[in-house]
Scaffold this active site. Structure first.
Site, mmCIF file in Angstrom:
data_model
loop_
_atom_site.group_PDB
_atom_site.id
_atom_site.type_symbol
_atom_site.label_atom_id
_atom_site.label_comp_id
_atom_site.label_asym_id
_atom_site.label_seq_id
_atom_site.Cartn_x
_atom_site.Cartn_y
_atom_site.Cartn_z
ATOM 1 N N GLY B 325 -3.561 3.648 14.437
ATOM 2 C CA GLY B 325 -3.101 2.278 14.623
ATOM 3 C C GLY B 325 -2.956 1.583 13.283
ATOM 4 O O GLY B 325 -2.684 2.216 12.254
ATOM 5 N N SER B 326 -3.214 0.298 13.285
ATOM 6 C CA SER B 326 -2.948 -0.498 12.077
ATOM 7 C C SER B 326 -3.897 -0.205 10.923
ATOM 8 O O SER B 326 -3.667 -0.671 9.808
ATOM 9 C CB SER B 326 -3.027 -1.983 12.406
ATOM 10 O OG SER B 326 -2.078 -2.290 13.387
ATOM 11 N N THR B 327 -4.987 0.563 11.173
ATOM 12 C CA THR B 327 -5.868 0.872 10.045
ATOM 13 C C THR B 327 -5.127 1.708 9.003
ATOM 14 O O THR B 327 -5.595 1.858 7.883
ATOM 15 C CB THR B 327 -7.117 1.646 10.500
ATOM 16 O OG1 THR B 327 -6.695 2.859 11.124
ATOM 17 C CG2 THR B 327 -7.953 0.849 11.478
ATOM 18 N N LYS B 329 -2.267 0.877 7.797
ATOM 19 C CA LYS B 329 -1.350 0.014 7.042
ATOM 20 C C LYS B 329 -1.665 -0.078 5.543
ATOM 21 O O LYS B 329 -0.729 -0.107 4.737
ATOM 22 C CB LYS B 329 -1.281 -1.382 7.678
ATOM 23 C CG LYS B 329 -0.435 -1.376 8.952
ATOM 24 C CD LYS B 329 -0.453 -2.715 9.646
ATOM 25 C CE LYS B 329 0.345 -2.662 10.948
ATOM 26 N NZ LYS B 329 0.125 -3.858 11.762
#
Lengths: 359, 629
Positions: B325-327, B329
């Protein structure tokens, strides 16, 4: 033999097998510390195995031949299944657990390999062409590879040997034999380094067991003391002191010959070897007398493999071969190999008995 | 007869085979002669020598099993030990009626159904002349009661032995693994000489990985026996050498806090020292009690454990594979800057992103949009649109090298068995495994950590540590020190040798930029995890993530309440602290937890608070200062 012929059995061979098995029971009784229940279990296994032998002998040679590639295929699938199931669960990788019985596909393969190779070779002319030779080697080495990774080195070696015996009987050219030997010589160093440390130790100990008498040489030395201290006439049944003082590990199974040799001496050993030679020799004669090549190759290979088992076991117990964990046919305690062995003799008898009826 | 002829196409064939059969017979005779000559030497020629040897052979060798090494945490708290217990052993061969025996023994000793089931299973699998364990851990009363009655039971013995015991049970179960009885399969694999007298071997976790250190070496005792095999006296004794005591880098206190913070959720927490790679806590929930496995677990109990939907046997921290997921980014941000995009460049987020020539809308988590954002804002507020666009511009072949260099898609080399490698997709990989080209839409979703990309919590913690240490990838380790229990001689695990040079040169200015943005996640006005950063005594950098488990239809609405729990999003969080000189890096995954900010980040905060509070206390008591460097 009277009804023997109708049942497609072979009198002399049957007698040889029965004498050897009976001798086995006698030795097991002693090796187990005079335990009746152990002997009864082994007797039961023998009975079942003999029944299987008679049943297998009824299969006609044509069906057996037609059936060969299928048996091989099924065995390969089962071997793969064992690896997959074994890898997924935590169970041992040699067994398929069918609830009531546990079944070892590598046993089936002991029949599958020689049957498939004999089937392959008899599809064309003999001696086999080089390409056929390579296919036959593949049929031998693939199952052996699957068994080696289980890992069961002893059985894998026997599978290879059984396939090579068929090739040998089929008359492969000597230059091909030399080529194979050269190939083996080339991969040996590689295999040596692939072996587990303890397996290497076993091989090294063979050359000098006294170098490590309390470690890896222990088993070999104790077995040799038991055998050597028997002398010509032996210490007598149930009187083998070395065996009974539990100096010999695995004395009911792989090392049972040490018990036998201690109690019956050199004379007993000589008789045992004559019996084994009689059984193997009778089979070779039967192979000689059959009329068609498939039967001849298969009988010959099964007989030679049988004898090779005897040689390897006696050799390892008496200290001229490394300890590879091969039981003594018809004598050692344990049922898995007994069943396969008797099935093989069933095949031999069936093929021989109908040699005249081949259509 | 004509038919027979057709079978025997070549009469020559018959003569060839017959020739070989003769040769084979000859060979058998030669081999027999070889055997006979050997046996002649043994039994006739050297008879007197062997006879002498046999008469002197009153000496038997008995194996003395070694004591298995202890496993301790970094502060010396015992995690695995050996306790003396009484056991009942049965030699089936010497027993007449087994059922009667079990019934009679059951009157003296409490035999559970499980004990009997395991015993009967082994009965079929192992030789009957060997000792079989009937019951372990008899209490003193049972042991005394049986000892008085032992004479009544032939083939049953009461024996004291050392039993592996895990005092913290499920708290450290996943990391330690357990020992179990040596199985047929183990026997084939293990050197029987090294396992003389040893009944158990490591099956999983540290117990398996460091088996060779923990095992020790068997000793031997030479005893003289009489003609009946009874021991007369000990002649010689070579003591067993105990196995090494292993000090792990785990901090049990931190482990417990992490476990409690996860509560009854499914998930994992991994905390490590970003400088050394030492793993400080590794928690997977739910967990199981490894003590169940030591003496064999009954089929029923085992089946029950593996059939639980929560999979307590699975060490999620090591084997769980999740979309990050967004980790992901911060790493995508580095790839973007590396590709030459200025971090100041602004992107307008209307709440969705669309590829050119396509009508498919990729939604930002914030439906109303973030408006105009630069890279800093995009990390702080976790704007998906910004990264969708970045992904579309970079393409997988520019993103993948960054993911690999942060340790994704390959094993970390942690000292635990059979580590998975996770998955970093590439266009070649897609073509090879899916027989399809890589689509631009997959670039878009990979940039926010969805799609094929799969990571383990350990890998996430390691990537977090790499960010913390400004681009140095360390190998995670659990073993800190091994100690010889006899001499006290200790050997530290050499940390410096374990770090890897980064596969890619990462610009230090870029990484500082990303870390500033990650700090804003925790402490910024709009940071997604500002609730978890509030009023901390130290500065944290972090990144939240929420990974989809189901894909939502194009115009569908994700409604957590209406979805079944197992289909809800996974909550993720990575963080490290203190920002300037990081001492701890952490990854948290909560399965079906929903939002990373609301569920995963508070867990990390609790772990870090404990970590720093403890340091603070220790510093206060020793008078040292500058804890937060």
């Amino acid at each position: 033999m009277f009804s023997g012929r109708r049942l497609h059995l072979d009198g002399p061979l049957l007698i040889g097998l029965l004498v050897l098995s009976a001798l086995g029971l006698v030795v097991i009784f002693s090796a187990s510390g005079e335990n009746w229940s152990v002997m009864a279990r082994q007797g039961l296994r023998l009975g079942i195995s003999l029944a299987v032998m008679v049943a297998v002998a009824q299969v006609s040679p044509e069906n057996l031949r037609r059936f060969s590639p299928h048996l091989f295929t099924v065995s390969v699938i089962l071997l793969v299944a064992v690896l997959v199931v074994g890898a997924a669960g935590k169970g041992a990788q040699r067994w398929l657990d069918l609830g009531l019985v546990r079944f070892q596909p590598s046993e089936l393969m002991k029949l599958g390999v020689p049957m498939a190779v004999a089937w392959l070779l008899t599809r064309g002319r003999l001696p086999p062409r080089f390409s056929v030779l390579l296919s036959a080697l593949a049929l031998t080495l693939i199952p052996a590879g699957l068994v080696v990774v289980q890992p069961d080195l002893g059985t894998a070696i026997m599978l290879v040997v059984s396939g090579l015996f068929v090739l040998f009987l089929a008359g492969i050219r000597w230059q091909h034999v030399l080529m194979m030997l050269a190939a083996v010589a080339a991969v040996t160093p590689y295999l040596w380094f692939r072996l587990q440390e303890y397996q290497r130790q076993r091989i090294l100990t063979l050359f000098d067991p006294w170098a490590d008498p309390m470690g890896s040489g222990y088993q070999a030395i104790q077995a040799q003391i038991a055998i050597g201290s028997a002398g010509i006439s032996g210490k007598g049944w149930l009187a083998g002191s070395q065996s009974h003082l539990e100096f010999i590990p695995e004395r009911s199974t792989d090392f049972i010959f040490a018990v036998f040799a201690e109690e019956f001496g050199f004379i007993g050993v000589l008789m045992l070897l004559v019996l084994y030679l009689f059984v193997a020799g009778r089979c070779l004669v039967m192979a000689y007398h059959t009329r068609e090549t498939f039967s001849r190759l298969l009988i010959g290979s099964l007989a030679l493999t049988f004898f090779f088992y005897v040689f390897v076991n006696l050799g390892m117990v008496s200290g001229i071969l490394p300890i590879v964990g091969v039981p003594l046919p018809l004598i050692s305690y344990g049922g898995t190999s007994m069943l396969t062995l008797m099935a093989a003799f069933g095949i031999i008898m069936g093929l021989h008995a109908r040699r005249r009826l081949m259509a | 007869m004509a038919a027979t002829q057709s079978f025997n196409r070549q009469p020559m064939e018959a003569s060839v085979v017959r020739g070989r059969l003769r040769l084979a017979g000859l060979l058998a005779l030669v081999l027999s002669a070889l055997l006979l000559s050997r046996l002649y030497v043994l039994q006739v020629a050297e008879y007197s020598r062997y006879q002498t040897l046999s008469l002197e052979n009153h000496i038997r060798l008995q194996a003395l099993p070694p004591v298995r090494g202890l496993i301790l945490d970094r502060n010396g708290i015992v995690l695995a030990r050996n306790t003396a217990v009484y056991t009942l052993q049965v030699i089936p061969e010497k027993v007449g009626d087994m059922d009667l025996l079990l019934h009679e023994v059951g009157k003296l000793v409490d035999l559970e159904e499980d004990d009997i089931a395991v015993f009967k299973k082994n009965l079929r699998r192992r030789p009957r002349f060997e000792k079989h364990l009937l019951k372990s851990k008899l209490d003193d009363v049972e042991a005394a009661r049986f000892a008085v009655n032992e004479y009544r039971f032939s083939g049953v013995t009461l024996e004291a032995m050392l039993h592996r015991d895990y005092p913290l049970a499920d708290l450290t179960g996943h990391v330690l693994g357990y020992v179990g009885r040596i199985s047929e399969q183990d026997e084939a694999r293990l050197d029987s000489a090294a396992y003389q007298g040893v009944s158990h071997t490591g099956k999983l976790g540290i117990e398996s990985y460091y088996e060779s250190l923990l095992l020790g070496r068997s000793g031997f005792e030479q005893v003289e026996i009489d003609a009946h095999g009874r021991t007369l006296r000990t002649i010689n004794r070579e003591s067993a050498i105990p196995g090494q005591n292993l000090y792990l880098s785990l901090d049990v206190g931190l482990q417990r806090i992490a476990r409690e913070a996860l509560g009854n959720r499914r998930g994992a927490v991994v905390a490590m020292d970003p400088g050394s790679g030492e793993i400080l806590a590794m928690v997977s929930a739910p967990a199981y009690d490894p003590n169940l496995f030591v003496d064999g677990i009954s089929r029923e109990t085992y089946q029950a454990l593996i059939q639980l939907a929560d999979k307590p046997l699975l060490n999620r921290a090591l084997y769980g594979r999740y979309s990050p997921g967004s980790t992901i980014k911060p790493i995508m941000a580095l790839a973007t800057m590396d590709a030459g995009v200025s971090p100041q460049e602004r992107v307008f987020c209307p709440g969705w992103f669309m590829l050119p020539d396509s009508t498919r809308k990729y939604r930002c988590w914030k439906r109303t949009g973030h408006g105009s954002v630069n890279l800093h804002d995009a990390i702080e507020q976790s704007c998906d649109t910004y990264f969708y666009q970045a992904g579309a511009r970079l393409g997988i072949d520019k993103m993948a090298p960054f993911l690999f260099s942060f340790g994704f898609g390959k094993q970390s080399g942690v000292d635990l068995p059979s580590e998975p490698s996770g998955l970093v997709p590439t266009s070649e990989w897609k073509q090879a495994t899916h027989l399809e080209p890589w689509y631009p839409g997959e670039d878009v979703i990979t940039a926010i950590g969805q799609g094929f990309l799969l990571t383990t919590p350990l890998q996430l913690a390691r990537a977090s540590a790499m960010l913390a240490s400004r681009g140095r990838l360390v190998k995670p380790t659990l073993l800190r020190r091994q100690e010889n229990p006899l001499t006290g001689e200790a050997q530290e695990t050499r940390v410096d040798a374990l770090s890897e040079a980064p596969a890619l040169a990462i610009d230090q200015r870029d990484i500082e930029w990303v870390i500033r943005s990650m700090t804003a996640v925790m402490h910024g006005r709009r940071g997604t995890a500002r609730a978890s950063g509030r009023r901390s005594a130290y500065r944290m950098a972090g990144k939240t993530g929420t990974a989809q488990v189901v894909s939502i239809a194009q115009d569908g609405e994700y409604d957590a309440k209406s979805l079944r729990e197992t289909l809800r999003d996974h909550a993720l969080f990575i963080a490290f602290a203190p920002v300037d000189h990081p001492k701890i890096a952490i990854a948290v995954v909560v399965e079906n937890g929903g939002s990373g900010a609301a569920v995963a980040a508070p867990i990390a905060r609790k772990v870090m608070d404990y970590f720093f509070l403890k340091r603070l206390r220790r510093a206060a008591s020793t008078g040292a200062s500058g804890v937060f460097g």
